[in-house]
Design an enzyme around this catalytic site. Structure first.
Site, mmCIF file in Angstrom:
data_model
loop_
_atom_site.group_PDB
_atom_site.id
_atom_site.type_symbol
_atom_site.label_atom_id
_atom_site.label_comp_id
_atom_site.label_asym_id
_atom_site.label_seq_id
_atom_site.Cartn_x
_atom_site.Cartn_y
_atom_site.Cartn_z
ATOM 1 N N ASP A 152 10.607 -52.085 -10.966
ATOM 2 C CA ASP A 152 9.203 -52.337 -10.770
ATOM 3 C C ASP A 152 8.370 -51.011 -11.127
ATOM 4 O O ASP A 152 8.759 -50.017 -10.488
ATOM 5 C CB ASP A 152 8.652 -52.383 -9.178
ATOM 6 C CG ASP A 152 9.218 -53.899 -8.797
ATOM 7 O OD1 ASP A 152 9.060 -54.979 -9.788
ATOM 8 O OD2 ASP A 152 9.653 -54.232 -7.694
ATOM 9 N N GLY A 176 2.369 -54.930 -6.194
ATOM 10 C CA GLY A 176 2.032 -53.431 -5.946
ATOM 11 C C GLY A 176 2.821 -52.769 -4.713
ATOM 12 O O GLY A 176 3.084 -51.601 -4.774
ATOM 13 N N PHE A 177 3.402 -53.623 -4.311
ATOM 14 C CA PHE A 177 4.305 -53.218 -2.857
ATOM 15 C C PHE A 177 5.434 -54.162 -2.427
ATOM 16 O O PHE A 177 5.291 -55.435 -2.783
ATOM 17 C CB PHE A 177 3.343 -53.078 -1.624
ATOM 18 C CG PHE A 177 2.274 -52.366 -1.779
ATOM 19 C CD1 PHE A 177 2.432 -50.695 -1.507
ATOM 20 C CD2 PHE A 177 0.860 -52.476 -2.055
ATOM 21 C CE1 PHE A 177 1.377 -49.825 -1.579
ATOM 22 C CE2 PHE A 177 -0.089 -51.639 -2.403
ATOM 23 C CZ PHE A 177 0.281 -50.110 -2.090
ATOM 24 N N GLY A 178 6.452 -53.760 -2.161
ATOM 25 C CA GLY A 178 7.654 -54.356 -1.579
ATOM 26 C C GLY A 178 7.176 -54.967 -0.142
ATOM 27 O O GLY A 178 6.205 -54.472 0.454
ATOM 28 N N SER A 210 13.399 -55.829 -0.337
ATOM 29 C CA SER A 210 13.464 -55.685 1.065
ATOM 30 C C SER A 210 14.672 -56.343 1.610
ATOM 31 O O SER A 210 15.568 -55.824 2.323
ATOM 32 C CB SER A 210 12.254 -55.993 2.107
ATOM 33 O OG SER A 210 11.254 -55.455 1.225
ATOM 34 N N SER A 262 15.492 -55.878 -6.365
ATOM 35 C CA SER A 262 14.471 -54.981 -6.927
ATOM 36 C C SER A 262 14.658 -53.315 -6.364
ATOM 37 O O SER A 262 14.762 -53.057 -5.170
ATOM 38 C CB SER A 262 13.051 -55.432 -6.549
ATOM 39 O OG SER A 262 12.071 -54.554 -6.719
ATOM 40 N N MET A 298 5.044 -48.876 -11.580
ATOM 41 C CA MET A 298 3.765 -49.077 -11.232
ATOM 42 C C MET A 298 2.871 -47.987 -11.556
ATOM 43 O O MET A 298 3.525 -46.818 -11.451
ATOM 44 C CB MET A 298 3.485 -49.381 -9.600
ATOM 45 C CG MET A 298 4.415 -50.631 -9.205
ATOM 46 S SD MET A 298 4.145 -50.747 -7.528
ATOM 47 C CE MET A 298 5.452 -52.060 -7.012
ATOM 48 N N HIS A 345 16.216 -55.458 -11.057
ATOM 49 C CA HIS A 345 14.773 -55.717 -11.300
ATOM 50 C C HIS A 345 14.064 -54.159 -11.006
ATOM 51 O O HIS A 345 14.304 -53.741 -9.909
ATOM 52 C CB HIS A 345 14.089 -56.795 -10.357
ATOM 53 C CG HIS A 345 12.890 -57.031 -10.297
ATOM 54 N ND1 HIS A 345 12.148 -57.978 -11.414
ATOM 55 C CD2 HIS A 345 11.661 -56.424 -10.005
ATOM 56 C CE1 HIS A 345 10.766 -58.032 -11.517
ATOM 57 N NE2 HIS A 345 10.698 -56.943 -10.416
HETATM 58 C C1 DX5 Z 1 5.890 -56.321 -6.003
HETATM 59 C C2 DX5 Z 1 7.177 -56.004 -6.847
HETATM 60 C C3 DX5 Z 1 8.466 -56.744 -6.371
HETATM 61 C C4 DX5 Z 1 8.933 -56.196 -5.109
HETATM 62 C C5 DX5 Z 1 9.499 -57.320 -4.441
HETATM 63 O O1 DX5 Z 1 4.792 -55.725 -6.587
HETATM 64 O O2 DX5 Z 1 7.019 -56.611 -8.344
HETATM 65 O O3 DX5 Z 1 9.583 -56.749 -7.359
HETATM 66 O O4 DX5 Z 1 9.846 -54.962 -5.195
HETATM 67 O O5 DX5 Z 1 9.994 -56.740 -3.214
HETATM 68 P P1 DX5 Z 1 10.216 -57.731 -1.760
HETATM 69 O O6 DX5 Z 1 11.239 -58.513 -1.990
HETATM 70 O O7 DX5 Z 1 10.514 -56.534 -0.840
HETATM 71 O O8 DX5 Z 1 8.990 -58.580 -1.532
HETATM 72 ZN ZN ZN Z 2 8.567 -56.925 -9.703
#
Ligand code: DX5
Ligand code: ZN
Length: 215
Positions: A36, A147-149, A199, A10, A38, A34
Site C-alpha cells: 500500500d 488510507g488506513f488499515g 491486520s 498487506s 499512500m 499487497h
Molecule cells: C487501505 C489499504 C488496505 C489495508 C488493508 O487503504 O489499501 O490494503 O492495508 O488493511 P486491513 O486488512 O487491516 O483492513
Molecule cells: Zn491496499
C-alpha cells in the site's frame, strides 16, 4: 465457476522495524504480497514509497496498490523497484489532471512491462471502469475508505463483484479492507478470488492459521 482463491497479506500492517522478517513469516502460506503506497494527498495518510519497496525481499508477486494522486509520474519507479502488478485508482484520472484518461494511463502502465490493475473507492461504481476492464489483470474493490488499515468491512460493496462478472470481466477480483475469516467468507461467496488482509494476518498470533482460515 471455480477459481483458485489467492491470499495477499498487506504489509501495511507489518512491523517496519523488521519488515522482511514479517514478510518471511507469511511467505510460505501466501500467494501474493499487497503493498500500500499512500501519498497524503489522494488519501489522508502517508505510508512509504520506492525506497522501502527496494528493501522488500520476497519471491511472491508484489501487487503495488498506488493510493497516490499522480501514478503516471511514479509508476515506472515502482516497476523498477520490483512491483509485479501496479494498481492505480480510477478516481485520479480525468478532470483537470494532466494524467490523461484512465484508458491511456492503463495502456501506458502495460508498456512498462508490469501487470495492470485498477482500484475503485467505495463511492465509485463499477460502471466507471466498464470501458477499461479489457485492459486490466486485476480489479481491486475497496471495502473501506482507502488510507488506513484496521477499518470495518463494508459489506455493501460486495455486489460489485457480481456486476464485474456480468460485464464479462474474467481477471482477478480482489477485495481490500477489513477482510478477516468472517468477512473473507462473504467475499468468496460473492465470487471474489483474491483476498487482501493486513491486520487480520499480521496482528494474529498464528499467521499461518489466519491465512488458512481465509482460504
Ligand atoms: C487501505 C489499504 C488496505 C489495508 C488493508 O487503504 O489499501 O490494503 O492495508 O488493511 P486491513 O486488512 O487491516 O483492513
Ligand atoms: Zn491496499
Amino acid at each position: 465457476d471455480w477459481m483458485k482463491i489467492e491470499i495477499s497479506p498487506s504489509i501495511l500492517a507489518c512491523d517496519f522495524g523488521k519488515m522482511n522478517e514479517d514478510i518471511s513469516s507469511i511467505e510460505a502460506f501466501s500467494d501474493r504480497l499487497h503493498i500500500d503506497v499512500m501519498d497524503g494527498h489522494f488519501v489522508p495518510n502517508i505510508s512509504f514509497g520506492v525506497p522501502v519497496l527496494k528493501w522488500i525481499k520476497s519471491d511472491l508477486p508484489q501487487d503495488c496498490h498506488l493510493m497516490i494522486s499522480e501514478p503516471w509520474k511514479y509508476a515506472k519507479d515502482f516497476v523498477e523497484a520490483g512491483a509485479t502488478i501496479v494498481i492505480v485508482h480510477s478516481e485520479v484520472y480525468g478532470g483537470d489532471s494532466d494524467g490523461g484518461s484512465l484508458e491511456e494511463g492503463l495502456k501506458a502502465l502495460r508498456e512498462l512491462g508490469c501487470g495492470v490493475g485498477v482500484s475503485i473507492k467505495p463511492a465509485t461504481p463499477v460502471s466507471d471502469i466498464a470501458d477499461v476492464l479489457r485492459l486490466v489483470d486485476q480489479v481491486l474493490i475497496m471495502t473501506v475508505e482507502p488510507g488506513f488499515g484496521g477499518q470495518k468491512f463494508m459489506a455493501d460493496m460486495l455486489p460489485k463483484v457480481k456486476e464485474l462478472k456480468e460485464m464479462g470481466f474474467e481477471g482477478d477480483i480482489g477485495i481490500d479492507g477489513g477482510v478477516n475469516a468472517e468477512t473473507g467468507a462473504m467475499c468468496k461467496e460473492a465470487g471474489a478470488n483474491l483476498l487482501i488482509a493486513g491486520s487480520y494476518v499480521f496482528k494474529s498470533d498464528d499467521r499461518e492459521s489466519a491465512i488458512e482460515a481465509l482460504r
